[in-house]
Design an enzyme around this catalytic site. Sequence first.
Site, short mmCIF file in Angstrom:
data_model
loop_
_atom_site.label_atom_id
_atom_site.label_comp_id
_atom_site.label_asym_id
_atom_site.label_seq_id
_atom_site.Cartn_x
_atom_site.Cartn_y
_atom_site.Cartn_z
N LYS A 213 16.32 28.70 3.05
CA LYS A 213 17.45 29.34 3.73
C LYS A 213 18.66 29.71 2.55
O LYS A 213 18.69 29.18 1.66
CB LYS A 213 18.08 28.83 4.92
CG LYS A 213 17.07 28.93 6.24
CD LYS A 213 17.56 28.37 7.34
CE LYS A 213 16.75 28.83 8.38
NZ LYS A 213 16.87 28.12 9.78
N ARG A 257 10.35 22.80 9.93
CA ARG A 257 9.83 23.83 9.98
C ARG A 257 9.83 24.55 8.63
O ARG A 257 10.96 24.81 8.26
CB ARG A 257 10.46 24.77 11.11
CG ARG A 257 10.16 25.85 11.15
CD ARG A 257 10.83 26.84 12.33
NE ARG A 257 10.41 28.09 12.54
CZ ARG A 257 10.64 29.18 11.72
NH1 ARG A 257 11.64 28.97 10.50
NH2 ARG A 257 10.31 30.23 11.99
#
Length: 281
Positions: A213, A257
């Site tokens: 991210k 995840r």
Amino acid sequence: MSAPSVMGIVNVTPDSFSDGGRYDDVDRAVAHGKRLLADGADILDVGGESTRPGATRPLVGEELDRVVPVIAALADAGATVSVDTMRAEVAAAALGAGATIVNDVSGGLADPAILDVAAAAGATYVAMHWRAHSDRMQDFAQYDGPGGVVEAVRAELADRVAAIRAAGVAEDRIVLDPGLGFAKGPEHNWELLRRLDRLADLGFPLLVGASRKTFLGRLLAGPDGTPRPVDEREAAGLALTTMLAAGAGGAPVWCVRVHDVRGHADAVRVAAHWRSGQRTR
Ligand code: PMM
């Protein structure tokens, strides 16, 4: 504290921020999912809608066409499959095709009927902290109340839990997620990671999605401030998984995840072995 499970990401989208377009046809997505299984994934998370900042939404039919055949093939291959969707209709079709987990980044806010679908199927339901769709979520990255982002996310997740319970999802089927990068600036994400204990305190297992991210790209920016490109953030993500698996957030994490399953599965094993030695000292 048991070791986190590893959820491998199968984005069947043309436009996800880190892997958009790589696995956007059924055969390639299924092959990718099988590789992640071989690499040690405990769960495969199949999604047909990109939630990268600024993304526009696919039509329901497009989302169904992307995910249902992939889920059916991976469930058939023996995988535990979750469907990454905010739509009740897609969740229902995915559960019908063999998924057992609904991963809803909106925590039931985008399409409340998804909670009834999860409840009726006896599915595990992952509720992520979310404030708005991706085209405008960064306008909502405001956490000015007492306790800042941590207490705001905690309170908003507690509200979601009330709605999830009211819909009839069983207590032991609820999972919560801080929603890193969703209506959050980089420091909001770090604060949440440091205070996972405040979220764990709500009484449900936690899922954390940090893989590749933007906040990692910003942390690793070069001297001119250019963020580290998406495909060069893996080592930072592994460092974070290792820390989380070692309990650095102040609470156990149930699941991470991630895109590159093999490395993260290794990191989880390193941390678990480390902690098993600590217990016998
Ligand atoms: N992040 C993305 C998509 N789905 N689901 C959960 N539960 N938690 C997350 O943090 C999350 C998610 C966006 O990342 P991607 O585009 O790489 O899939």
